[in-house]
Design a protein around this motif. Structure first.
Motif, PDB file in Angstrom:
ATOM      1  N   ASP A  53      36.158  29.777  37.815  1.00  0.00           N
ATOM      2  CA  ASP A  53      36.526  28.500  38.303  1.00  0.00           C
ATOM      3  C   ASP A  53      37.224  28.411  39.664  1.00  0.00           C
ATOM      4  O   ASP A  53      37.691  27.557  40.286  1.00  0.00           O
ATOM      5  N   GLY A  54      37.071  29.689  40.372  1.00  0.00           N
ATOM      6  CA  GLY A  54      37.953  29.915  41.899  1.00  0.00           C
ATOM      7  C   GLY A  54      39.280  30.449  41.587  1.00  0.00           C
ATOM      8  O   GLY A  54      39.673  30.597  42.561  1.00  0.00           O
ATOM      9  N   VAL A  55      39.974  30.054  40.326  1.00  0.00           N
ATOM     10  CA  VAL A  55      41.435  30.561  40.321  1.00  0.00           C
ATOM     11  C   VAL A  55      41.076  31.939  39.785  1.00  0.00           C
ATOM     12  O   VAL A  55      40.854  32.382  38.836  1.00  0.00           O
ATOM     13  N   THR A  56      41.630  32.931  40.784  1.00  0.00           N
ATOM     14  CA  THR A  56      41.607  34.209  40.229  1.00  0.00           C
ATOM     15  C   THR A  56      42.803  35.240  41.110  1.00  0.00           C
ATOM     16  O   THR A  56      43.183  34.520  42.070  1.00  0.00           O
ATOM     17  N   GLU A  57      42.984  36.384  40.547  1.00  0.00           N
ATOM     18  CA  GLU A  57      43.931  37.331  41.128  1.00  0.00           C
ATOM     19  C   GLU A  57      43.198  38.251  42.178  1.00  0.00           C
ATOM     20  O   GLU A  57      43.809  38.924  42.683  1.00  0.00           O
ATOM     21  N   GLY A  58      41.762  38.132  42.315  1.00  0.00           N
ATOM     22  CA  GLY A  58      41.274  38.728  43.359  1.00  0.00           C
ATOM     23  C   GLY A  58      40.907  40.260  43.022  1.00  0.00           C
ATOM     24  O   GLY A  58      40.654  41.019  44.032  1.00  0.00           O
ATOM     25  N   VAL A  59      41.015  40.710  41.791  1.00  0.00           N
ATOM     26  CA  VAL A  59      40.904  42.156  41.434  1.00  0.00           C
ATOM     27  C   VAL A  59      39.577  42.274  41.041  1.00  0.00           C
ATOM     28  O   VAL A  59      38.895  41.235  40.188  1.00  0.00           O
ATOM     29  N   PRO A  60      38.909  43.227  41.332  1.00  0.00           N
ATOM     30  CA  PRO A  60      37.376  43.470  40.878  1.00  0.00           C
ATOM     31  C   PRO A  60      37.424  43.532  39.330  1.00  0.00           C
ATOM     32  O   PRO A  60      38.229  43.864  38.498  1.00  0.00           O
TER      33      PRO A  60
END
Length: 261
Positions: free
Chosen positions: A236-243
């Motif tokens: 939903d677009g809320v992420t920690e940005g880790v692969p």
């Protein structure tokens, strides 16, 4: 019930530290730092797991689920199930006395939440607990949550048998949500370091491959997209940005079709 051992790392308190909480001891911080050193993605993975819990609960409430049984709930922090689903009834279950003390204090002001002592390895004790039986409506579907708890139960301790007992006891139309740690995609050396840290904690880890985690769902059909790395489950677009391939946690939801108990 597990005794409080401040000099021995505890998985719930390690997780609380990873999430930026405050309920931990120096031994937990030391263990957490070793995990972070073994894998720099360990802390964001913990936060991704929390995001998965929120999305899973939101998904289930969207299906009309209004009651949850959360096994191995861990220390309360932001984004608890009853906060994500404020109109639902929630029973939190854990075997850690620190978790129970904090949870009972936090839930004192709400009549939609109950907290009980129980161990996922002893389904009968949980399923026959008077609070669990009376507070939840067993004629209506239940969202059964097993978030980052089953990788602390080995096959020898009956992980598959325990989950099967819970599945068989749920009312028709219930759902099972699981997130589970794995070493899939990790270099052997890093995996050994992670396992070594948990060997010294109060709960040793059984980090299963994807196929082993799938077995925990039994014959429950999984909702789309199946069992995947948790950032890929209904993002939903809320992420920690880790692969996603570096997270080391799979998650999914299966629909149960049992006749209940």
């Amino acid at each position: 019930m597990t005794e409080i051992e401040p000099d021995q790392p505890n998985s719930a308190r390690i997780y609380n530290y990873m999430l930026g909480g405050k309920d931990y001891f120096p031994a937990d911080v030391a263990a957490a730092q070793k995990l972070i050193k073994a894998s720099p993605y360990f802390q964001p993975a913990s936060k991704e797991n929390r995001h998965f819990l929120r999305r899973a609960v939101q998904y289930l409430t969207g299906l009309g689920i209004t009651q949850f049984l959360d096994i191995g709930t861990g220390l309360p922090t932001n984004g608890n199930v009853h906060e994500v689903a404020p109109d639902s009834r929630v029973v939190y279950v854990d075997n850690d006395p620190v978790v129970l003390i904090h949870a009972q204090a936090l839930m004192a002001d709400t009549d939609r939440v109950r907290v009980v002592a129980g161990d996922v390895r002893d389904p009968k004790h949980i399923l026959t607990d008077p609070t669990v039986r009376d507070f939840l409506d067993w004629d209506q579907p239940i969202g059964l949550l097993m978030i980052s708890v089953l990788h602390f139960v080995s096959d020898e301790d009956g992980a598959h048998e325990a989950v099967a007992q819970f599945r068989d006891a749920m009312p028709p139309g219930s759902y099972l949500a699981i997130s589970h740690g794995s070493l899939d995609g990790f270099e052997e050396e890093r995996g050994e370091k992670i396992e070594k840290v948990y060997q010294r904690s109060t709960q040793q880890a059984s980090l299963r491959p994807k196929a082993g985690i799938l077995r925990l769902f039994g014959d429950c059909p999984l909702v789309e997209p199946g069992l995947v790395s948790i950032p890929r489950w209904h993002p939903d677009g809320v992420t920690e940005g880790v692969p996603p391939e570096r997270i080391g946690i799979y998650g999914g939801i299966g629909q149960m079709s049992s006749t209940g108990v």
